[in-house]
Design an enzyme around this catalytic site. Structure first.
Site, PDB file in Angstrom:
ATOM      1  N   SER A  14      45.828  67.889  40.461  1.00 54.60           N
ATOM      2  CA  SER A  14      46.046  67.905  39.012  1.00 54.60           C
ATOM      3  C   SER A  14      45.385  69.089  38.312  1.00 54.60           C
ATOM      4  O   SER A  14      44.233  69.430  38.589  1.00 54.60           O
ATOM      5  CB  SER A  14      45.520  66.604  38.394  1.00 54.60           C
ATOM      6  N   SER A  16      45.323  68.943  34.915  1.00 58.79           N
ATOM      7  CA  SER A  16      45.139  68.401  33.558  1.00 58.79           C
ATOM      8  C   SER A  16      43.767  68.709  32.982  1.00 58.79           C
ATOM      9  O   SER A  16      43.642  69.117  31.816  1.00 58.79           O
ATOM     10  CB  SER A  16      45.369  66.889  33.571  1.00 58.79           C
ATOM     11  N   LYS A  65      52.352  54.709  36.979  1.00 60.95           N
ATOM     12  CA  LYS A  65      53.126  54.817  35.732  1.00 60.95           C
ATOM     13  C   LYS A  65      53.841  53.513  35.364  1.00 60.95           C
ATOM     14  O   LYS A  65      54.084  53.253  34.193  1.00 60.95           O
ATOM     15  CB  LYS A  65      54.125  55.963  35.830  1.00 60.95           C
ATOM     16  N   ASN A  86      53.110  57.246  30.825  1.00 61.61           N
ATOM     17  CA  ASN A  86      52.243  58.321  31.326  1.00 61.61           C
ATOM     18  C   ASN A  86      51.170  58.709  30.317  1.00 61.61           C
ATOM     19  O   ASN A  86      50.398  59.628  30.555  1.00 61.61           O
ATOM     20  CB  ASN A  86      53.064  59.563  31.700  1.00 61.61           C
ATOM     21  N   GLY A 126      64.027  60.710  44.374  1.00 58.79           N
ATOM     22  CA  GLY A 126      62.889  59.853  44.063  1.00 58.79           C
ATOM     23  C   GLY A 126      63.259  58.778  43.061  1.00 58.79           C
ATOM     24  O   GLY A 126      64.141  58.979  42.203  1.00 58.79           O
ATOM     25  N   ALA A 130      58.252  58.792  37.489  1.00 64.01           N
ATOM     26  CA  ALA A 130      58.751  60.066  36.971  1.00 64.01           C
ATOM     27  C   ALA A 130      60.268  60.091  36.992  1.00 64.01           C
ATOM     28  O   ALA A 130      60.923  60.607  36.083  1.00 64.01           O
ATOM     29  CB  ALA A 130      58.190  61.226  37.784  1.00 64.01           C
ATOM     30  N   LEU A 205      59.614  68.687  39.436  1.00 69.09           N
ATOM     31  CA  LEU A 205      58.574  68.228  38.518  1.00 69.09           C
ATOM     32  C   LEU A 205      57.183  68.619  39.010  1.00 69.09           C
ATOM     33  O   LEU A 205      56.224  68.565  38.254  1.00 69.09           O
ATOM     34  CB  LEU A 205      58.653  66.710  38.322  1.00 69.09           C
TER      35      LEU A 205
END
Length: 245
Positions: A14, A16, A65, A86, A126, A130, A205
């Site tokens: 990540s 973030s 999620k 999310n 998938g 997401a 993504l």
């Protein structure tokens, strides 16, 4: 100090925390911090909230999620319609409201990748949280799609029975799975890339690494490609707006 963060497992890939640290420094925000909270299972969220009472909001990533939804007090319209969360806002009273800002990022990413083109059909790789947002975004644009999953009960196809013709006819292919994420950078979804053409659009993504094997295979076939950076940036900024409403 107001605290924010990201829950999920694993979180080694990540960006973030680095993104928000840079944002806080750039915008002169000195009373906020953003941290990574790797939870071994979603039940550990209650302990995190008790241990960090100043946690005002947090993002949610794989694999929580959908699992986080029953633990929330309220859901936004988008989160309810998409079936995944999310972004969570925590009020001073402790109420938790779930949002989906992935859809905001996806709208921006699809607009940048497709421009004025509208593929007649899409393939979504998938079926996790997401993927739920991807499906919602494609439905908004009126683009029909099929799902590819490892589990035959969750998709139209599995990776083992995906027809080459479906890949050829699906000019938009979205990797909504974590396959190819750092550190497993040599992995790619198992689809017949030989049927990707210069008229195809590939959206991943995943943003770490910037050029995944999935996108590189598409690039080699002349396809238009875009990684998850646009989506990541836009959903992060949308989360920040929600936390500061």
């Amino acid at each position: 100090m107001r605290r924010f963060g990201l829950i999920g497992c694993p979180l080694g890939h990540s960006a973030s925390a680095a993104y928000f640290a840079a944002k806080f420094a750039r915008e002169g925000i000195t009373d906020c911090a953003y941290e990574l909270y790797e939870l071994p299972e979603i039940g550990a969220l209650a302990r995190l909230l008790a241990d960090v009472p100043e946690l005002c909001g947090f993002n949610v990533t794989i694999p929580y999620k959908r699992e986080v939804m029953p633990l929330l007090d309220e859901l936004s319209h988008d989160a309810r319609m998409i079936g995944a969360v999310n972004c969570v806002r925590r009020t001073p009273e402790g109420r938790l409201t779930g949002h989906n800002t992935d859809i905001i990022g996806l709208r921006a990413a699809l607009a940048e990748l497709l421009g004025g083109d509208e593929p007649e059909h899409a393939l979504v790789l998938g079926t996790g949280g997401a993927s739920q947002a991807v499906q919602y975004a494609l439905a908004e644009r009126g683009i029909p799609f099929d799902l590819v999953s490892r589990d035959a009960s969750k998709g139209n196809y599995t990776y083992d029975d995906l027809p080459c013709g479906v890949v050829e006819q699906s000019r938009l292919i979205v990797n909504a799975s974590p396959v190819g994420t750092y550190p497993a950078v040599d992995a790619a979804p198992r689809i017949p890339y030989g049927y990707v053409t210069p008229g195809h659009y590939l959206l991943d993504l995943v943003y770490n690494p910037p050029l995944t094997q999935f996108l590189d295979f598409g690039r080699q076939r002349g396809a238009h490609i875009l990684n998850g950076e646009v989506m990541f940036r836009e959903q992060a900024e949308a989360s920040w707006r929600i936390w500061n409403e």
